[in-house]
Scaffold this motif. Sequence first.
Motif, PDB file in Angstrom:
ATOM      1  N   SER A 198       4.485   4.383   3.222  1.00  0.00           N
ATOM      2  CA  SER A 198       4.925   5.776   3.189  1.00  0.00           C
ATOM      3  C   SER A 198       3.846   6.655   3.797  1.00  0.00           C
ATOM      4  N   PRO A 199       4.186   7.875   4.219  1.00  0.00           N
ATOM      5  CA  PRO A 199       3.213   8.739   4.895  1.00  0.00           C
ATOM      6  C   PRO A 199       2.051   9.149   3.992  1.00  0.00           C
ATOM      7  N   SER A 200       0.961   9.576   4.622  1.00  0.00           N
ATOM      8  CA  SER A 200      -0.223  10.056   3.906  1.00  0.00           C
ATOM      9  C   SER A 200      -0.710  11.355   4.517  1.00  0.00           C
TER      10      SER A 200
ATOM     11  N   LEU B 211      -6.088  14.911   8.336  1.00  0.00           N
ATOM     12  CA  LEU B 211      -5.245  13.984   9.084  1.00  0.00           C
ATOM     13  C   LEU B 211      -3.906  13.799   8.389  1.00  0.00           C
ATOM     14  N   SER B 212      -2.879  13.612   9.208  1.00  0.00           N
ATOM     15  CA  SER B 212      -1.550  13.253   8.729  1.00  0.00           C
ATOM     16  C   SER B 212      -1.203  11.901   9.343  1.00  0.00           C
ATOM     17  N   ILE B 213      -0.781  10.953   8.507  1.00  0.00           N
ATOM     18  CA  ILE B 213      -0.542   9.581   8.972  1.00  0.00           C
ATOM     19  C   ILE B 213       0.878   9.157   8.629  1.00  0.00           C
ATOM     20  N   THR B 214       1.615   8.704   9.635  1.00  0.00           N
ATOM     21  CA  THR B 214       2.955   8.162   9.443  1.00  0.00           C
ATOM     22  C   THR B 214       2.937   6.696   9.842  1.00  0.00           C
ATOM     23  N   PRO B 215       3.157   5.779   8.907  1.00  0.00           N
ATOM     24  CA  PRO B 215       3.083   4.352   9.241  1.00  0.00           C
ATOM     25  C   PRO B 215       4.167   3.934  10.234  1.00  0.00           C
TER      26      PRO B 215
ATOM     27  N   VAL C 272     -11.825   4.826   5.910  1.00  0.00           N
ATOM     28  CA  VAL C 272     -11.197   3.636   5.343  1.00  0.00           C
ATOM     29  C   VAL C 272      -9.827   3.966   4.754  1.00  0.00           C
ATOM     30  N   LEU C 273      -9.682   5.124   4.120  1.00  0.00           N
ATOM     31  CA  LEU C 273      -8.360   5.503   3.599  1.00  0.00           C
ATOM     32  C   LEU C 273      -7.360   5.682   4.735  1.00  0.00           C
ATOM     33  N   THR C 274      -7.843   6.163   5.886  1.00  0.00           N
ATOM     34  CA  THR C 274      -6.956   6.258   7.051  1.00  0.00           C
ATOM     35  C   THR C 274      -6.525   4.870   7.500  1.00  0.00           C
ATOM     36  N   GLY C 275      -7.478   3.922   7.487  1.00  0.00           N
ATOM     37  CA  GLY C 275      -7.133   2.552   7.832  1.00  0.00           C
ATOM     38  C   GLY C 275      -6.081   1.980   6.901  1.00  0.00           C
ATOM     39  N   LEU C 276      -6.186   2.259   5.607  1.00  0.00           N
ATOM     40  CA  LEU C 276      -5.162   1.813   4.662  1.00  0.00           C
ATOM     41  C   LEU C 276      -3.847   2.549   4.896  1.00  0.00           C
ATOM     42  N   ALA C 277      -3.940   3.828   5.213  1.00  0.00           N
ATOM     43  CA  ALA C 277      -2.734   4.640   5.375  1.00  0.00           C
ATOM     44  C   ALA C 277      -1.863   4.176   6.537  1.00  0.00           C
ATOM     45  N   VAL C 278      -2.481   3.692   7.623  1.00  0.00           N
ATOM     46  CA  VAL C 278      -1.665   3.233   8.754  1.00  0.00           C
ATOM     47  C   VAL C 278      -0.948   1.925   8.422  1.00  0.00           C
ATOM     48  N   LEU C 279      -1.373   1.265   7.329  1.00  0.00           N
ATOM     49  CA  LEU C 279      -0.733   0.028   6.879  1.00  0.00           C
ATOM     50  C   LEU C 279       0.175   0.250   5.670  1.00  0.00           C
ATOM     51  N   ALA C 280       0.313   1.496   5.245  1.00  0.00           N
ATOM     52  CA  ALA C 280       1.072   1.808   4.026  1.00  0.00           C
ATOM     53  C   ALA C 280       2.572   1.791   4.275  1.00  0.00           C
TER      54      ALA C 280
ATOM     55  N   ILE D 102       0.852  -1.192   0.000  1.00  0.00           N
ATOM     56  CA  ILE D 102       0.000   0.000   0.000  1.00  0.00           C
ATOM     57  C   ILE D 102       0.883   1.235   0.000  1.00  0.00           C
ATOM     58  N   THR D 103       0.619   2.127  -0.923  1.00  0.00           N
ATOM     59  CA  THR D 103       1.385   3.362  -1.048  1.00  0.00           C
ATOM     60  C   THR D 103       0.650   4.501  -0.360  1.00  0.00           C
ATOM     61  N   GLY D 104       1.374   5.337   0.370  1.00  0.00           N
ATOM     62  CA  GLY D 104       0.757   6.504   0.998  1.00  0.00           C
ATOM     63  C   GLY D 104       0.189   7.456  -0.039  1.00  0.00           C
ATOM     64  N   ILE D 105      -0.694   8.346   0.408  1.00  0.00           N
ATOM     65  CA  ILE D 105      -1.416   9.223  -0.512  1.00  0.00           C
ATOM     66  C   ILE D 105      -1.522  10.617   0.085  1.00  0.00           C
ATOM     67  N   ASP D 106      -1.492  11.636  -0.754  1.00  0.00           N
ATOM     68  CA  ASP D 106      -1.748  13.023  -0.352  1.00  0.00           C
ATOM     69  C   ASP D 106      -2.898  13.502  -1.224  1.00  0.00           C
ATOM     70  N   VAL D 107      -4.055  13.724  -0.615  1.00  0.00           N
ATOM     71  CA  VAL D 107      -5.254  13.942  -1.431  1.00  0.00           C
ATOM     72  C   VAL D 107      -6.230  14.875  -0.726  1.00  0.00           C
ATOM     73  N   ASP D 108      -6.935  15.670  -1.519  1.00  0.00           N
ATOM     74  CA  ASP D 108      -8.023  16.519  -1.037  1.00  0.00           C
ATOM     75  C   ASP D 108      -9.315  15.716  -1.139  1.00  0.00           C
ATOM     76  N   LEU D 109      -9.949  15.462   0.000  1.00  0.00           N
ATOM     77  CA  LEU D 109     -11.172  14.652   0.050  1.00  0.00           C
ATOM     78  C   LEU D 109     -12.411  15.494   0.347  1.00  0.00           C
ATOM     79  N   SER D 110     -12.362  16.781   0.040  1.00  0.00           N
ATOM     80  CA  SER D 110     -13.494  17.638   0.384  1.00  0.00           C
ATOM     81  C   SER D 110     -14.777  17.190  -0.299  1.00  0.00           C
TER      82      SER D 110
END
Length: 465
Positions: free
Chosen positions: A367-369, A406-410, A357-365, A341-349
Amino acid sequence: MTTITEVQRGQGDPWSAPVATGPVRATVTVPGSKSGTNRALVLAAAADGVSRLRGALRSRDTVLMTAALRELGATVTDEAAPGGAEPGRPGEPGADQGAADIVVTGPVGAVRGTAAIDCGNAGTVARFTPALATLARGDVRFDGDPRMRDRPLAPLLRALRELGAHIDGDRMPFTVRGTGAVSGGAVTVDASDSSQLVSGLLLAAARFERGATVTHAGHRLPSGPYLDMTVADLRAAGVIVDVDDPTADLLRAGGTPAASTRRWRVEPGGPRPLDRVIEPDLNSAAPFVAAAAVTGGEMTITGWPASTEQPGRMLPDLLVAMGCRAELVPEGLRVTGGGRITGIDVDLSDFGEAAPVLTGLAVLADSPSRLRGIAHLRLQETDRLAALASELGRLGARVTVTDDGLSITPVPLRGARLDPHADHRLAMTYAVVGLAVPGVTVDDIATTGKTVPDFARMWTTMLAG
């Protein structure tokens, strides 16, 4: 933020999230769209005649909506429930796998005594039915779960009063004193906290004597695709709706707007009754396709529409950005995990529903998200930003709340008992993380019944292929 004490946390048996022992390979059919079902129910109750909704969602939120419409004098029959009665909450007698054919005879009419509408923690019920209640005849009292008293509602009620409605109060509990008619006209509302504040006006506006011109003026309007859903549903029911988006026009011209402005003009007349099929809930597909990403497996969601106004249409591209492959096949949408899983930087407005769910994936990535544009998630079923950070933090995750997301660092994770704070999206997110992290348990997995009444069984069936 809705919280529960540690004593409450210990009540009942938590659900043990199953760990995947290999790549998940399954085909899943998700229930009908909650947003689509509740919009269709309101339009059917506003129409003069009989409407049939096929494949509608049966869940707590739609059960609350059908109960509200009955209180307002519409006739609502669930043909799959015993005797055509209203089903119970998921898990109670009368609740099945979430599918229903619902027949609605409108329009709303006289209420008996003082009608009482329980909104639970359903934003669509709380924001879509007050305008409809102004068209009934009699007093209608609104209340809901404690959390609903903190969720944005006042701009809608003030706007309705400006359009000629009689309403006591600006927050729950409040009373609509329905007279059977509303003059309508022009009104400005700040819907920066929820696009539902505008949808709630538009869905009933065609029944106002002069229709309505609704202008949003404020900060960026969140979840814009849901307003596109509302407009599309109105037009399908024969309502004339014009949309003016000066902010988008200015951006296309290279300008920088100081604020967001958007305008809708709904002409009086209609809506007409319809026989329609409710699309699958693409938001509810998110945890299932995420399972393919986590396990390097393959997931097919049946009935995925080739074209839709649902914001869930953005989900495949988001998963591709995180390392998956996604394609439309004859059966629906097929997502294949890429092995990491690759981290992501995205506008979800426009698609804040995907953030948990993307946060759940991000903690398993690997790279940071960074998830941006979702400050409005503080005002959902719970403060989703704070809850995700604190609960996933119990696993050791590094999730930081920012000004707008949110900022997520695996980091390596461990098992823990997690509280979904009565939020269906959080409970599903914990199930996704539990696929890869042994020892994750979830309090109140039944809260998923808000949108996926049989989630726990569907999840274990998915793992069995």
